[in-house]
Design a protein around this motif. Structure first.
Motif, PDB file in Angstrom:
ATOM      1  N   ALA A 131     -32.532 -54.758  12.012  1.00 36.90           N
ATOM      2  CA  ALA A 131     -33.977 -54.492  12.003  1.00 36.90           C
ATOM      3  C   ALA A 131     -34.237 -53.018  12.290  1.00 36.90           C
ATOM      4  N   ALA A 132     -33.437 -52.444  13.197  1.00 38.55           N
ATOM      5  CA  ALA A 132     -33.556 -51.015  13.469  1.00 38.55           C
ATOM      6  C   ALA A 132     -33.022 -50.195  12.294  1.00 38.55           C
ATOM      7  N   ALA A 133     -31.902 -50.670  11.707  1.00 31.06           N
ATOM      8  CA  ALA A 133     -31.273 -49.920  10.612  1.00 31.06           C
ATOM      9  C   ALA A 133     -32.155 -49.829   9.382  1.00 31.06           C
ATOM     10  N   ILE A 134     -32.929 -50.887   9.111  1.00 30.01           N
ATOM     11  CA  ILE A 134     -33.732 -50.881   7.886  1.00 30.01           C
ATOM     12  C   ILE A 134     -34.904 -49.904   7.983  1.00 30.01           C
ATOM     13  N   CYS A 135     -35.226 -49.489   9.202  1.00 28.45           N
ATOM     14  CA  CYS A 135     -36.292 -48.489   9.362  1.00 28.45           C
ATOM     15  C   CYS A 135     -35.804 -47.083   9.026  1.00 28.45           C
ATOM     16  N   VAL A 136     -34.495 -46.864   9.093  1.00 26.87           N
ATOM     17  CA  VAL A 136     -33.943 -45.519   8.912  1.00 26.87           C
ATOM     18  C   VAL A 136     -34.230 -44.950   7.525  1.00 26.87           C
ATOM     19  N   PRO A 137     -33.927 -45.672   6.425  1.00 28.61           N
ATOM     20  CA  PRO A 137     -34.221 -45.077   5.109  1.00 28.61           C
ATOM     21  C   PRO A 137     -35.705 -44.824   4.873  1.00 28.61           C
ATOM     22  N   ALA A 138     -36.572 -45.690   5.411  1.00 26.99           N
ATOM     23  CA  ALA A 138     -38.017 -45.473   5.243  1.00 26.99           C
ATOM     24  C   ALA A 138     -38.457 -44.204   5.965  1.00 26.99           C
ATOM     25  N   VAL A 139     -37.973 -44.030   7.204  1.00 29.49           N
ATOM     26  CA  VAL A 139     -38.324 -42.826   7.971  1.00 29.49           C
ATOM     27  C   VAL A 139     -37.718 -41.585   7.317  1.00 29.49           C
ATOM     28  N   ALA A 140     -36.464 -41.715   6.860  1.00 32.91           N
ATOM     29  CA  ALA A 140     -35.805 -40.573   6.225  1.00 32.91           C
ATOM     30  C   ALA A 140     -36.511 -40.170   4.937  1.00 32.91           C
ATOM     31  N   HIS A 141     -37.038 -41.146   4.222  1.00 32.61           N
ATOM     32  CA  HIS A 141     -37.765 -40.841   2.982  1.00 32.61           C
ATOM     33  C   HIS A 141     -39.068 -40.113   3.269  1.00 32.61           C
ATOM     34  N   ARG A 142     -39.784 -40.581   4.284  1.00 31.39           N
ATOM     35  CA  ARG A 142     -41.092 -40.007   4.573  1.00 31.39           C
ATOM     36  C   ARG A 142     -40.997 -38.668   5.288  1.00 31.39           C
ATOM     37  N   LEU A 143     -40.025 -38.527   6.185  1.00 29.21           N
ATOM     38  CA  LEU A 143     -39.993 -37.353   7.048  1.00 29.21           C
ATOM     39  C   LEU A 143     -38.889 -36.363   6.723  1.00 29.21           C
ATOM     40  N   ALA A 144     -37.819 -36.848   6.088  1.00 28.58           N
ATOM     41  CA  ALA A 144     -36.674 -35.962   5.851  1.00 28.58           C
ATOM     42  C   ALA A 144     -36.404 -35.710   4.376  1.00 28.58           C
ATOM     43  N   GLY A 145     -37.251 -36.235   3.507  1.00 27.54           N
ATOM     44  CA  GLY A 145     -37.104 -35.953   2.089  1.00 27.54           C
ATOM     45  C   GLY A 145     -36.017 -36.725   1.379  1.00 27.54           C
ATOM     46  N   LEU A 146     -35.593 -37.836   1.941  1.00 28.63           N
ATOM     47  CA  LEU A 146     -34.587 -38.651   1.263  1.00 28.63           C
ATOM     48  C   LEU A 146     -35.133 -39.145  -0.066  1.00 28.63           C
ATOM     49  N   ASN A 147     -34.335 -39.037  -1.108  1.00 28.76           N
ATOM     50  CA  ASN A 147     -34.728 -39.488  -2.439  1.00 28.76           C
ATOM     51  C   ASN A 147     -35.206 -40.927  -2.401  1.00 28.76           C
ATOM     52  N   ALA A 148     -36.286 -41.219  -3.110  1.00 28.36           N
ATOM     53  CA  ALA A 148     -36.884 -42.551  -3.056  1.00 28.36           C
ATOM     54  C   ALA A 148     -35.930 -43.636  -3.552  1.00 28.36           C
ATOM     55  N   VAL A 149     -35.172 -43.336  -4.592  1.00 29.42           N
ATOM     56  CA  VAL A 149     -34.246 -44.327  -5.127  1.00 29.42           C
ATOM     57  C   VAL A 149     -33.131 -44.614  -4.126  1.00 29.42           C
ATOM     58  N   SER A 150     -32.611 -43.574  -3.488  1.00 29.57           N
ATOM     59  CA  SER A 150     -31.573 -43.761  -2.474  1.00 29.57           C
ATOM     60  C   SER A 150     -32.107 -44.559  -1.292  1.00 29.57           C
ATOM     61  N   ALA A 151     -33.332 -44.248  -0.877  1.00 28.71           N
ATOM     62  CA  ALA A 151     -33.949 -44.973   0.229  1.00 28.71           C
ATOM     63  C   ALA A 151     -34.143 -46.448  -0.123  1.00 28.71           C
ATOM     64  N   PHE A 152     -34.568 -46.701  -1.361  1.00 31.46           N
ATOM     65  CA  PHE A 152     -34.795 -48.085  -1.786  1.00 31.46           C
ATOM     66  C   PHE A 152     -33.495 -48.879  -1.736  1.00 31.46           C
ATOM     67  N   TRP A 153     -32.434 -48.372  -2.341  1.00 27.65           N
ATOM     68  CA  TRP A 153     -31.198 -49.148  -2.407  1.00 27.65           C
ATOM     69  C   TRP A 153     -30.544 -49.304  -1.037  1.00 27.65           C
ATOM     70  N   THR A 154     -30.710 -48.305  -0.166  1.00 28.73           N
ATOM     71  CA  THR A 154     -30.187 -48.443   1.198  1.00 28.73           C
ATOM     72  C   THR A 154     -30.901 -49.576   1.926  1.00 28.73           C
ATOM     73  N   ALA A 155     -32.226 -49.581   1.843  1.00 30.48           N
ATOM     74  CA  ALA A 155     -32.995 -50.663   2.471  1.00 30.48           C
ATOM     75  C   ALA A 155     -32.666 -52.002   1.835  1.00 30.48           C
ATOM     76  N   TYR A 156     -32.467 -52.001   0.527  1.00 30.80           N
ATOM     77  CA  TYR A 156     -32.162 -53.241  -0.192  1.00 30.80           C
ATOM     78  C   TYR A 156     -30.869 -53.860   0.328  1.00 30.80           C
ATOM     79  N   VAL A 157     -29.856 -53.042   0.552  1.00 28.04           N
ATOM     80  CA  VAL A 157     -28.583 -53.548   1.085  1.00 28.04           C
ATOM     81  C   VAL A 157     -28.782 -54.131   2.481  1.00 28.04           C
ATOM     82  N   ILE A 158     -29.560 -53.449   3.313  1.00 26.09           N
ATOM     83  CA  ILE A 158     -29.714 -53.867   4.710  1.00 26.09           C
ATOM     84  C   ILE A 158     -30.493 -55.166   4.833  1.00 26.09           C
ATOM     85  N   THR A 159     -31.380 -55.467   3.875  1.00 31.82           N
ATOM     86  CA  THR A 159     -32.127 -56.725   3.970  1.00 31.82           C
ATOM     87  C   THR A 159     -31.194 -57.929   4.000  1.00 31.82           C
TER      88      THR A 159
END
Length: 259
Positions: free
Chosen positions: A180-208
């Motif tokens: 639950a904590a890990a799945i927040c990381v790509p969302a925060v990284a996308h919004r605040l650190a400029g992580l590519n949206a596609v990379s953020a999506f697939w990272t979150a997708y795996v963690i679900t």
């Protein structure tokens, strides 16, 4: 992360042979995705207990092939068809990870990086062929094939990763908190650190996958294994009903259909 965060990654190719074959990414997408992961985990274990491992795997494989055949045959996203295929991928992905561990004696510490390598290979081949991994590019048969190969690999990887954390000291409830904590990381990284949206999506997708599977296991398994002891059957049924209700809502209101 919703569809508007992925719009800039849509390819600008004029080739569009069919309508979008995947849903728009809304909050309902993530809710149903987690529900399918948990339902697939307990349903797989339940089938193996009732039918035996080999018949369960055979039945799961046939159901997966049939559901994907229907999904590939339709020309646009259809909620019932798409999410039925996801459920079957969830069930069979769990079986794939369990076969390696139970049937072949391969530890989760080995199968987790093995499935990670398989997923990386699918992404590499997909990108080399299509120059994009965006889910909004799923408009040709080849891209759809890559998409479902990636989805199957994410489910197998997530199953192995969730079982790994549960057996190395976190337990099922601890694994729920961890993912639950890990799945927040790509969302925060996308919004605040400029992580590519596609990379953020697939990272979150795996963690679900490990998030939903760990939660379902915690609910279903007995107290001796750190669970609530509700049973595989009741948990599978409850999560299935929840999936059906959400998908029925999507089929009627269509908030996840491309406009």
């Amino acid at each position: 992360m919703t569809t508007e965060h992925l719009l800039d990654d849509r390819p600008h190719s004029p080739l569009r042979t069919m309508a979008s074959k995947v849903p728009e990414v809304t909050v309902y997408f993530w809710i149903i995705k987690v529900l399918t992961t948990g339902m697939g985990e307990t349903a797989s274990d339940l089938l193996a207990r009732l039918l035996g491992p080999i018949p369960a795997v055979a039945l799961g494989g046939l159901a997966l092939v049939a559901s994907l055949a229907v999904q590939l045959a339709v020309r646009r996203y259809v909620a019932w068809v798409y999410w039925t295929a996801i459920v079957m991928v969830s069930v069979f992905g769990t079986m794939a990870a369990d076969v390696l561990h139970v049937g072949l004696g391969i530890s989760y510490a080995v199968s987790t990086p093995l499935f990670l390598t398989a997923l990386a290979a699918v992404f590499a081949l997909w990108y080399a062929s299509e120059r994009t991994l965006s889910i909004h590019s799923i408009r040709t048969r080849r891209r759809e094939t890559f998409y479902w190969a990636a989805v199957l690999a994410t489910f197998a990887l997530g199953t192995a990763a969730g079982d790994l954390t549960a057996t190395v000291g976190f337990g099922y409830l601890g694994s729920v908190a961890l993912f639950a904590a890990a799945i927040c990381v790509p969302a925060v990284a996308h919004r605040l650190a400029g992580l590519n949206a596609v990379s953020a999506f697939w990272t979150a997708y795996v963690i679900t996958r490990p998030l939903g599977a760990s939660l379902a296991d915690w609910m279903a398994l007995g107290h001796a294994r750190g669970g609530l002891g509700l049973g595989l059957g009741p948990v599978t049924l409850a999560w299935t009903v929840a999936i059906v209700c959400f998908v029925a809502y999507l089929a009627v209101s269509r908030p996840d259909t491309e406009r």
